[in-house]
Design an enzyme around this catalytic site. Structure first.
Site, PDB file in Angstrom:
ATOM      1  N   CYS A   1       0.809  -1.219   0.000  1.00 31.89           N
ATOM      2  CA  CYS A   1       0.000   0.000   0.000  1.00 31.89           C
ATOM      3  C   CYS A   1       0.841   1.268   0.000  1.00 31.89           C
ATOM      4  O   CYS A   1       0.299   2.359  -0.180  1.00 31.89           O
ATOM      5  CB  CYS A   1      -0.929   0.012   1.215  1.00 31.89           C
ATOM      6  SG  CYS A   1      -1.897  -1.495   1.395  1.00 31.89           S
TER       7      CYS A   1
ATOM      8  N   HIS B   1      -3.895   7.216   6.427  1.00 31.24           N
ATOM      9  CA  HIS B   1      -4.055   5.999   5.639  1.00 31.24           C
ATOM     10  C   HIS B   1      -5.471   5.448   5.826  1.00 31.24           C
ATOM     11  O   HIS B   1      -6.157   5.152   4.854  1.00 31.24           O
ATOM     12  CB  HIS B   1      -3.002   4.980   6.062  1.00 31.24           C
ATOM     13  CG  HIS B   1      -2.925   3.773   5.187  1.00 31.24           C
ATOM     14  ND1 HIS B   1      -2.745   3.857   3.824  1.00 31.24           N
ATOM     15  CD2 HIS B   1      -3.001   2.446   5.475  1.00 31.24           C
ATOM     16  CE1 HIS B   1      -2.701   2.637   3.306  1.00 31.24           C
ATOM     17  NE2 HIS B   1      -2.864   1.757   4.297  1.00 31.24           N
TER      18      HIS B   1
ATOM     19  N   HIS C   1     -10.290   1.077  -0.854  1.00 33.88           N
ATOM     20  CA  HIS C   1      -8.847   0.942  -0.667  1.00 33.88           C
ATOM     21  C   HIS C   1      -8.230   0.378  -1.948  1.00 33.88           C
ATOM     22  O   HIS C   1      -8.283  -0.827  -2.195  1.00 33.88           O
ATOM     23  CB  HIS C   1      -8.566   0.009   0.506  1.00 33.88           C
ATOM     24  CG  HIS C   1      -7.128  -0.075   0.911  1.00 33.88           C
ATOM     25  ND1 HIS C   1      -6.122   0.591   0.248  1.00 33.88           N
ATOM     26  CD2 HIS C   1      -6.516  -0.762   1.918  1.00 33.88           C
ATOM     27  CE1 HIS C   1      -4.964   0.324   0.824  1.00 33.88           C
ATOM     28  NE2 HIS C   1      -5.175  -0.493   1.837  1.00 33.88           N
TER      29      HIS C   1
END
Length: 401
Positions: free
Chosen positions: A162, A296, A330
Protein backbone atom coordinates in the site's frame (compact mmCIF):
# COMPACT_ATOMS: atom_id res chain seq x y z
CA UNK A 1 14.33 23.51 15.86
CA UNK A 2 14.18 20.35 17.93
CA UNK A 3 14.65 16.77 16.79
CA UNK A 4 12.52 17.19 13.66
CA UNK A 5 14.15 20.11 11.85
CA UNK A 6 17.49 21.89 11.70
CA UNK A 7 18.77 25.29 10.61
CA UNK A 8 19.52 25.17 6.88
CA UNK A 9 23.06 25.48 5.60
CA UNK A 10 23.59 27.32 2.30
CA UNK A 11 23.81 23.97 0.48
CA UNK A 12 20.66 22.65 2.16
CA UNK A 13 18.82 25.85 1.31
CA UNK A 14 19.75 25.49 -2.35
CA UNK A 15 18.42 21.92 -2.30
CA UNK A 16 15.22 23.01 -0.61
CA UNK A 17 14.36 25.63 -3.22
CA UNK A 18 15.02 23.04 -5.93
CA UNK A 19 12.59 20.50 -4.53
CA UNK A 20 10.29 19.26 -7.28
CA UNK A 21 6.94 20.88 -7.86
CA UNK A 22 3.86 19.05 -9.11
CA UNK A 23 2.39 20.60 -12.24
CA UNK A 24 0.00 17.93 -13.46
CA UNK A 25 -2.40 15.37 -12.00
CA UNK A 26 -4.32 12.57 -13.64
CA UNK A 27 -6.61 10.55 -11.39
CA UNK A 28 -9.60 8.27 -11.52
CA UNK A 29 -11.55 6.58 -8.73
CA UNK A 30 -14.93 5.04 -8.00
CA UNK A 31 -16.08 8.56 -7.09
CA UNK A 32 -15.60 9.89 -10.62
CA UNK A 33 -13.98 9.40 -13.99
CA UNK A 34 -11.48 12.22 -13.38
CA UNK A 35 -9.90 14.09 -10.49
CA UNK A 36 -12.29 17.03 -10.44
CA UNK A 37 -15.47 14.94 -10.40
CA UNK A 38 -13.98 12.69 -7.70
CA UNK A 39 -13.07 15.76 -5.64
CA UNK A 40 -16.55 17.27 -5.92
CA UNK A 41 -18.23 14.08 -4.78
CA UNK A 42 -15.70 13.65 -1.97
CA UNK A 43 -16.37 17.15 -0.64
CA UNK A 44 -20.08 16.35 -0.74
CA UNK A 45 -19.49 13.29 1.46
CA UNK A 46 -20.42 10.77 -1.22
CA UNK A 47 -19.01 7.26 -1.54
CA UNK A 48 -18.22 5.05 -4.50
CA UNK A 49 -18.61 1.88 -2.42
CA UNK A 50 -21.51 -0.39 -3.38
CA UNK A 51 -22.33 -4.05 -2.89
CA UNK A 52 -21.23 -6.04 -5.95
CA UNK A 53 -20.86 -9.65 -7.05
CA UNK A 54 -18.45 -9.56 -10.01
CA UNK A 55 -17.65 -13.29 -9.80
CA UNK A 56 -20.38 -15.91 -9.68
CA UNK A 57 -18.40 -18.35 -7.52
CA UNK A 58 -17.78 -15.75 -4.79
CA UNK A 59 -20.39 -14.01 -2.60
CA UNK A 60 -21.24 -10.29 -2.91
CA UNK A 61 -18.85 -7.79 -1.32
CA UNK A 62 -18.86 -4.04 -0.79
CA UNK A 63 -16.50 -2.90 -3.54
CA UNK A 64 -15.42 0.36 -5.19
CA UNK A 65 -15.59 -0.37 -8.91
CA UNK A 66 -15.13 2.17 -11.70
CA UNK A 67 -17.99 0.64 -13.65
CA UNK A 68 -20.26 -2.37 -13.66
CA UNK A 69 -17.40 -4.84 -14.13
CA UNK A 70 -13.79 -4.92 -12.92
CA UNK A 71 -11.42 -2.90 -15.10
CA UNK A 72 -7.74 -3.55 -15.88
CA UNK A 73 -4.43 -1.83 -15.27
CA UNK A 74 -3.69 -0.86 -18.91
CA UNK A 75 -6.99 1.04 -19.14
CA UNK A 76 -6.35 2.90 -15.88
CA UNK A 77 -2.74 3.61 -16.80
CA UNK A 78 -3.43 5.08 -20.22
CA UNK A 79 -6.19 7.32 -18.90
CA UNK A 80 -4.33 8.69 -15.87
CA UNK A 81 -1.06 9.29 -17.73
CA UNK A 82 -2.87 11.08 -20.56
CA UNK A 83 -4.76 13.27 -18.07
CA UNK A 84 -1.60 14.16 -16.10
CA UNK A 85 0.30 15.14 -19.24
CA UNK A 86 -2.58 17.31 -20.46
CA UNK A 87 -3.02 18.93 -17.02
CA UNK A 88 0.67 19.88 -16.99
CA UNK A 89 0.26 21.48 -20.44
CA UNK A 90 2.69 19.05 -22.05
CA UNK A 91 2.54 17.09 -25.27
CA UNK A 92 4.18 13.86 -26.28
CA UNK A 93 6.76 12.68 -27.07
CA UNK A 94 8.67 13.47 -23.86
CA UNK A 95 12.02 11.71 -24.34
CA UNK A 96 13.66 13.35 -21.30
CA UNK A 97 10.79 12.66 -18.87
CA UNK A 98 11.48 9.83 -16.42
CA UNK A 99 8.77 7.32 -15.49
CA UNK A 100 8.16 5.95 -11.98
CA UNK A 101 4.83 4.13 -11.84
CA UNK A 102 4.03 1.17 -9.62
CA UNK A 103 1.24 -1.21 -8.78
CA UNK A 104 0.85 -3.61 -5.88
CA UNK A 105 -1.10 -6.21 -7.83
CA UNK A 106 0.10 -5.17 -11.29
CA UNK A 107 -1.76 -7.15 -13.99
CA UNK A 108 -2.68 -10.04 -11.74
CA UNK A 109 -6.07 -10.40 -13.45
CA UNK A 110 -4.30 -11.38 -16.67
CA UNK A 111 -2.23 -14.00 -14.88
CA UNK A 112 -5.36 -15.43 -13.24
CA UNK A 113 -7.08 -15.65 -16.61
CA UNK A 114 -4.04 -17.38 -18.11
CA UNK A 115 -3.86 -19.86 -15.21
CA UNK A 116 -7.58 -20.58 -15.55
CA UNK A 117 -7.22 -21.35 -19.27
CA UNK A 118 -4.14 -23.48 -18.63
CA UNK A 119 -5.71 -25.67 -15.95
CA UNK A 120 -9.05 -25.95 -17.73
CA UNK A 121 -7.45 -27.46 -20.82
CA UNK A 122 -7.05 -31.23 -20.92
CA UNK A 123 -4.24 -32.03 -20.82
CA UNK A 124 -2.85 -28.64 -19.68
CA UNK A 125 -1.00 -26.93 -22.53
CA UNK A 126 1.08 -23.76 -22.47
CA UNK A 127 1.77 -23.02 -26.13
CA UNK A 128 0.87 -19.34 -25.69
CA UNK A 129 2.09 -19.02 -22.11
CA UNK A 130 5.09 -16.78 -22.85
CA UNK A 131 3.19 -14.37 -25.10
CA UNK A 132 0.46 -13.98 -22.50
CA UNK A 133 2.64 -13.91 -19.41
CA UNK A 134 5.20 -11.30 -20.45
CA UNK A 135 2.70 -8.39 -20.62
CA UNK A 136 1.70 -9.21 -17.02
CA UNK A 137 5.25 -8.81 -15.72
CA UNK A 138 5.27 -6.17 -12.91
CA UNK A 139 7.59 -3.77 -14.77
CA UNK A 140 5.25 -3.72 -17.78
CA UNK A 141 3.12 -0.99 -16.15
CA UNK A 142 5.89 1.60 -16.10
CA UNK A 143 7.27 0.36 -19.42
CA UNK A 144 3.85 0.88 -21.02
CA UNK A 145 3.74 4.43 -19.62
CA UNK A 146 7.22 5.06 -21.05
CA UNK A 147 6.02 3.93 -24.46
CA UNK A 148 2.92 6.10 -24.14
CA UNK A 149 4.90 9.30 -23.58
CA UNK A 150 7.98 8.36 -25.63
CA UNK A 151 10.35 8.43 -22.65
CA UNK A 152 13.95 7.45 -23.34
CA UNK A 153 15.39 8.03 -19.87
CA UNK A 154 15.03 6.34 -16.46
CA UNK A 155 12.10 3.97 -15.89
CA UNK A 156 11.33 2.53 -12.44
CA UNK A 157 8.63 0.17 -11.20
CA UNK A 158 8.29 0.35 -7.40
CA UNK A 159 6.19 -2.21 -5.56
CA UNK A 160 5.75 -1.74 -1.82
CA UNK A 161 2.23 -2.92 -1.03
CA UNK A 162 0.00 0.00 0.00
CA UNK A 163 3.04 2.31 0.18
CA UNK A 164 3.72 1.96 -3.56
CA UNK A 165 2.22 5.30 -4.64
CA UNK A 166 4.25 7.37 -2.20
CA UNK A 167 7.37 5.34 -3.01
CA UNK A 168 6.88 6.32 -6.65
CA UNK A 169 6.71 10.02 -5.79
CA UNK A 170 9.84 9.72 -3.65
CA UNK A 171 11.79 7.91 -6.36
CA UNK A 172 10.82 10.54 -8.92
CA UNK A 173 12.06 13.22 -6.52
CA UNK A 174 15.34 11.33 -6.20
CA UNK A 175 15.80 11.18 -9.98
CA UNK A 176 15.24 14.93 -10.22
CA UNK A 177 17.45 15.74 -7.21
CA UNK A 178 20.37 13.73 -8.60
CA UNK A 179 20.14 15.42 -11.99
CA UNK A 180 19.06 12.30 -13.84
CA UNK A 181 16.15 14.28 -15.25
CA UNK A 182 14.36 17.59 -14.77
CA UNK A 183 10.91 16.11 -15.23
CA UNK A 184 9.18 12.84 -14.32
CA UNK A 185 5.76 11.25 -14.23
CA UNK A 186 5.11 9.25 -11.08
CA UNK A 187 2.24 7.50 -9.35
CA UNK A 188 0.41 4.20 -9.10
CA UNK A 189 -2.56 2.42 -10.63
CA UNK A 190 -4.46 -0.53 -9.25
CA UNK A 191 -7.14 -2.88 -10.55
CA UNK A 192 -7.10 -5.45 -7.75
CA UNK A 193 -10.63 -6.84 -7.93
CA UNK A 194 -9.87 -10.41 -9.00
CA UNK A 195 -11.10 -13.76 -7.67
CA UNK A 196 -7.76 -14.57 -6.02
CA UNK A 197 -7.41 -11.17 -4.35
CA UNK A 198 -10.96 -11.24 -2.99
CA UNK A 199 -10.67 -14.83 -1.79
CA UNK A 200 -7.32 -14.16 -0.15
CA UNK A 201 -8.38 -11.08 1.78
CA UNK A 202 -11.65 -12.76 2.70
CA UNK A 203 -9.72 -15.70 4.15
CA UNK A 204 -7.65 -13.24 6.18
CA UNK A 205 -10.80 -11.67 7.60
CA UNK A 206 -9.70 -8.22 6.41
CA UNK A 207 -12.69 -7.31 4.22
CA UNK A 208 -15.60 -5.19 5.39
CA UNK A 209 -19.12 -6.59 5.17
CA UNK A 210 -21.13 -3.39 4.60
CA UNK A 211 -18.72 -0.50 3.93
CA UNK A 212 -15.52 1.29 4.95
CA UNK A 213 -15.65 3.34 8.15
CA UNK A 214 -12.15 4.68 8.98
CA UNK A 215 -11.43 5.31 12.66
CA UNK A 216 -15.05 4.59 13.59
CA UNK A 217 -15.98 2.56 16.67
CA UNK A 218 -17.86 0.16 14.38
CA UNK A 219 -15.31 -0.17 11.60
CA UNK A 220 -15.33 -3.57 9.90
CA UNK A 221 -12.26 -3.75 7.65
CA UNK A 222 -11.35 -2.41 4.26
CA UNK A 223 -13.12 -2.31 0.89
CA UNK A 224 -11.17 -3.23 -2.24
CA UNK A 225 -11.13 -0.51 -4.87
CA UNK A 226 -9.99 0.33 -8.37
CA UNK A 227 -8.18 3.66 -8.77
CA UNK A 228 -5.10 5.39 -10.05
CA UNK A 229 -3.26 8.69 -9.75
CA UNK A 230 -0.29 9.93 -11.76
CA UNK A 231 1.63 13.20 -11.36
CA UNK A 232 4.02 15.33 -13.37
CA UNK A 233 6.95 16.45 -11.23
CA UNK A 234 9.61 18.89 -12.39
CA UNK A 235 12.18 21.33 -11.12
CA UNK A 236 10.79 24.74 -10.18
CA UNK A 237 13.06 26.33 -12.78
CA UNK A 238 11.65 24.15 -15.56
CA UNK A 239 8.06 24.81 -14.52
CA UNK A 240 8.67 28.56 -14.37
CA UNK A 241 10.38 28.50 -17.74
CA UNK A 242 7.28 26.80 -19.17
CA UNK A 243 5.13 29.38 -17.37
CA UNK A 244 2.83 26.78 -15.85
CA UNK A 245 1.33 26.86 -12.34
CA UNK A 246 2.20 24.27 -9.70
CA UNK A 247 -0.18 22.57 -7.30
CA UNK A 248 2.44 22.19 -4.59
CA UNK A 249 6.05 21.40 -3.80
CA UNK A 250 7.27 18.05 -2.47
CA UNK A 251 9.03 19.05 0.76
CA UNK A 252 10.34 15.69 1.95
CA UNK A 253 9.73 11.97 2.37
CA UNK A 254 10.23 9.32 5.04
CA UNK A 255 10.22 5.52 4.98
CA UNK A 256 10.61 2.63 7.41
CA UNK A 257 9.75 -1.04 7.82
CA UNK A 258 8.25 -2.90 10.76
CA UNK A 259 10.29 -6.07 10.09
CA UNK A 260 7.63 -7.92 12.03
CA UNK A 261 5.19 -10.03 9.98
CA UNK A 262 4.53 -10.99 6.37
CA UNK A 263 1.22 -9.10 6.30
CA UNK A 264 0.21 -7.69 9.70
CA UNK A 265 1.58 -4.40 11.05
CA UNK A 266 2.94 -4.10 14.55
CA UNK A 267 0.29 -3.19 17.12
CA UNK A 268 2.38 -0.21 18.25
CA UNK A 269 3.51 2.60 15.93
CA UNK A 270 7.24 2.96 16.72
CA UNK A 271 8.47 2.11 13.23
CA UNK A 272 5.81 4.26 11.56
CA UNK A 273 6.83 7.13 13.85
CA UNK A 274 10.37 6.78 12.49
CA UNK A 275 9.06 7.37 8.96
CA UNK A 276 7.14 10.47 10.09
CA UNK A 277 10.16 11.88 11.93
CA UNK A 278 12.38 11.21 8.92
CA UNK A 279 9.94 13.04 6.66
CA UNK A 280 9.64 16.02 9.00
CA UNK A 281 13.41 16.29 9.34
CA UNK A 282 13.91 16.08 5.56
CA UNK A 283 11.27 18.78 5.13
CA UNK A 284 12.76 20.99 7.90
CA UNK A 285 9.41 21.00 9.67
CA UNK A 286 8.14 20.42 13.19
CA UNK A 287 4.86 18.64 14.02
CA UNK A 288 3.30 22.03 14.83
CA UNK A 289 3.94 23.14 11.24
CA UNK A 290 1.57 20.56 9.80
CA UNK A 291 -1.91 21.87 9.05
CA UNK A 292 -3.55 18.71 7.71
CA UNK A 293 -2.85 14.98 7.70
CA UNK A 294 -4.30 12.73 5.02
CA UNK A 295 -4.36 9.52 7.05
CA UNK A 296 -4.05 6.00 5.64
CA UNK A 297 -7.30 5.03 7.42
CA UNK A 298 -8.21 1.65 5.96
CA UNK A 299 -10.98 0.89 8.45
CA UNK A 300 -9.20 -2.09 10.02
CA UNK A 301 -9.17 -2.47 13.79
CA UNK A 302 -5.41 -2.71 14.37
CA UNK A 303 -4.31 -0.42 11.56
CA UNK A 304 -6.55 2.49 12.51
CA UNK A 305 -5.72 2.22 16.22
CA UNK A 306 -2.00 2.19 15.45
CA UNK A 307 -2.27 5.22 13.19
CA UNK A 308 -4.41 7.15 15.68
CA UNK A 309 -1.86 6.48 18.41
CA UNK A 310 0.88 7.82 16.16
CA UNK A 311 -1.05 11.03 15.49
CA UNK A 312 -1.86 11.52 19.17
CA UNK A 313 1.76 10.95 20.20
CA UNK A 314 3.38 13.29 17.66
CA UNK A 315 0.99 16.06 16.69
CA UNK A 316 -0.97 18.78 18.49
CA UNK A 317 -4.74 18.36 18.79
CA UNK A 318 -5.23 21.29 16.41
CA UNK A 319 -3.98 19.42 13.32
CA UNK A 320 -6.84 18.53 10.97
CA UNK A 321 -7.11 14.84 10.06
CA UNK A 322 -9.20 12.88 7.58
CA UNK A 323 -8.99 9.70 5.51
CA UNK A 324 -10.73 9.23 2.18
CA UNK A 325 -11.02 5.43 1.83
CA UNK A 326 -14.58 5.56 3.14
CA UNK A 327 -15.35 7.35 -0.12
CA UNK A 328 -12.96 5.67 -2.59
CA UNK A 329 -12.39 2.26 -1.02
CA UNK A 330 -8.85 0.94 -0.67
CA UNK A 331 -6.95 0.75 -3.98
CA UNK A 332 -3.95 -0.96 -2.34
CA UNK A 333 -0.78 0.27 -4.06
CA UNK A 334 -2.53 3.31 -5.52
CA UNK A 335 -3.93 4.50 -2.19
CA UNK A 336 -1.03 6.84 -1.37
CA UNK A 337 -1.11 8.36 -4.84
CA UNK A 338 -4.87 8.93 -4.65
CA UNK A 339 -4.45 10.48 -1.20
CA UNK A 340 -1.71 12.76 -2.56
CA UNK A 341 -4.00 13.88 -5.39
CA UNK A 342 -6.70 14.88 -2.91
CA UNK A 343 -4.11 16.60 -0.70
CA UNK A 344 -2.87 18.63 -3.66
CA UNK A 345 -6.39 19.90 -4.33
CA UNK A 346 -6.81 20.60 -0.62
CA UNK A 347 -3.71 22.84 -0.77
CA UNK A 348 -4.84 24.47 -4.00
CA UNK A 349 -8.41 25.16 -2.82
CA UNK A 350 -7.62 25.59 0.90
CA UNK A 351 -10.29 23.04 1.74
CA UNK A 352 -10.02 19.87 3.82
CA UNK A 353 -11.95 16.83 2.55
CA UNK A 354 -14.12 14.85 4.98
CA UNK A 355 -13.51 11.46 6.54
CA UNK A 356 -16.45 9.77 4.83
CA UNK A 357 -17.89 6.91 6.87
CA UNK A 358 -16.71 8.25 10.23
CA UNK A 359 -19.79 8.62 12.43
CA UNK A 360 -18.64 7.69 15.95
CA UNK A 361 -14.90 8.36 16.34
CA UNK A 362 -13.11 5.88 18.56
CA UNK A 363 -10.32 8.40 19.08
CA UNK A 364 -12.13 11.66 19.93
CA UNK A 365 -8.95 13.49 21.00
CA UNK A 366 -8.01 13.85 17.33
CA UNK A 367 -9.48 16.72 15.30
CA UNK A 368 -11.35 14.64 12.72
CA UNK A 369 -12.85 16.44 9.74
CA UNK A 370 -16.25 14.82 9.24
CA UNK A 371 -17.57 17.43 6.81
CA UNK A 372 -15.48 19.32 4.28
CA UNK A 373 -14.33 22.66 5.60
CA UNK A 374 -12.19 25.62 4.47
CA UNK A 375 -8.89 25.97 6.29
CA UNK A 376 -5.58 27.81 5.84
CA UNK A 377 -3.22 25.08 4.61
CA UNK A 378 0.50 25.54 4.09
CA UNK A 379 1.98 22.09 4.81
CA UNK A 380 0.25 18.71 4.72
CA UNK A 381 1.34 15.12 5.32
CA UNK A 382 0.29 11.97 3.49
CA UNK A 383 0.51 8.60 5.27
CA UNK A 384 0.66 5.15 3.67
CA UNK A 385 1.17 2.10 5.87
CA UNK A 386 1.36 -1.03 3.75
CA UNK A 387 0.93 -4.73 4.39
CA UNK A 388 4.03 -6.23 5.90
CA UNK A 389 4.83 -2.99 7.72
CA UNK A 390 6.00 -0.80 4.83
CA UNK A 391 5.60 2.77 6.06
CA UNK A 392 5.70 5.82 3.79
CA UNK A 393 5.16 9.52 4.51
CA UNK A 394 5.32 12.48 2.08
CA UNK A 395 5.13 16.17 2.98
CA UNK A 396 3.63 18.65 0.53
CA UNK A 397 3.78 22.43 0.76
CA UNK A 398 2.10 25.33 -1.03
CA UNK A 399 3.57 26.12 -4.40
CA UNK A 400 6.54 28.52 -4.24
CA UNK A 401 5.13 30.44 -7.23
Amino acid sequence: MGEFATVLSAQQYQKSINRPVITGIGAVSSLGEDLRSSWRRLLAGKTGVTCQQPFADLPPFPLALLGNRPTNVPTLLEKTVRAAIADAQLSVPLPDCAVVIGSSRSQQSRLEELAHRYYQSSPPVATDFLDNWLPAFPAETSMAAARQIGSQTAVRSPMAACATGLWAIAQACELIATGTCEQAIAGAVEAPITPLTLAGFRRMGALATTGCYPFDRHREGFVLAEAGAVFVLETPARAQKRQVPAYAQVLGTGFSADAYHISAPTSTPESAILAVKQCLAASHLNPEDIDYIHAHGTGTSIGDAREATLIQNLFPETVLVSATKGATGHPLGASGAVGAAFSLLALQQQTVPPCVGLQQPEFPQIHWVQKSQPAPLNQVLNFSFGFGGQNAVVALGKSPF
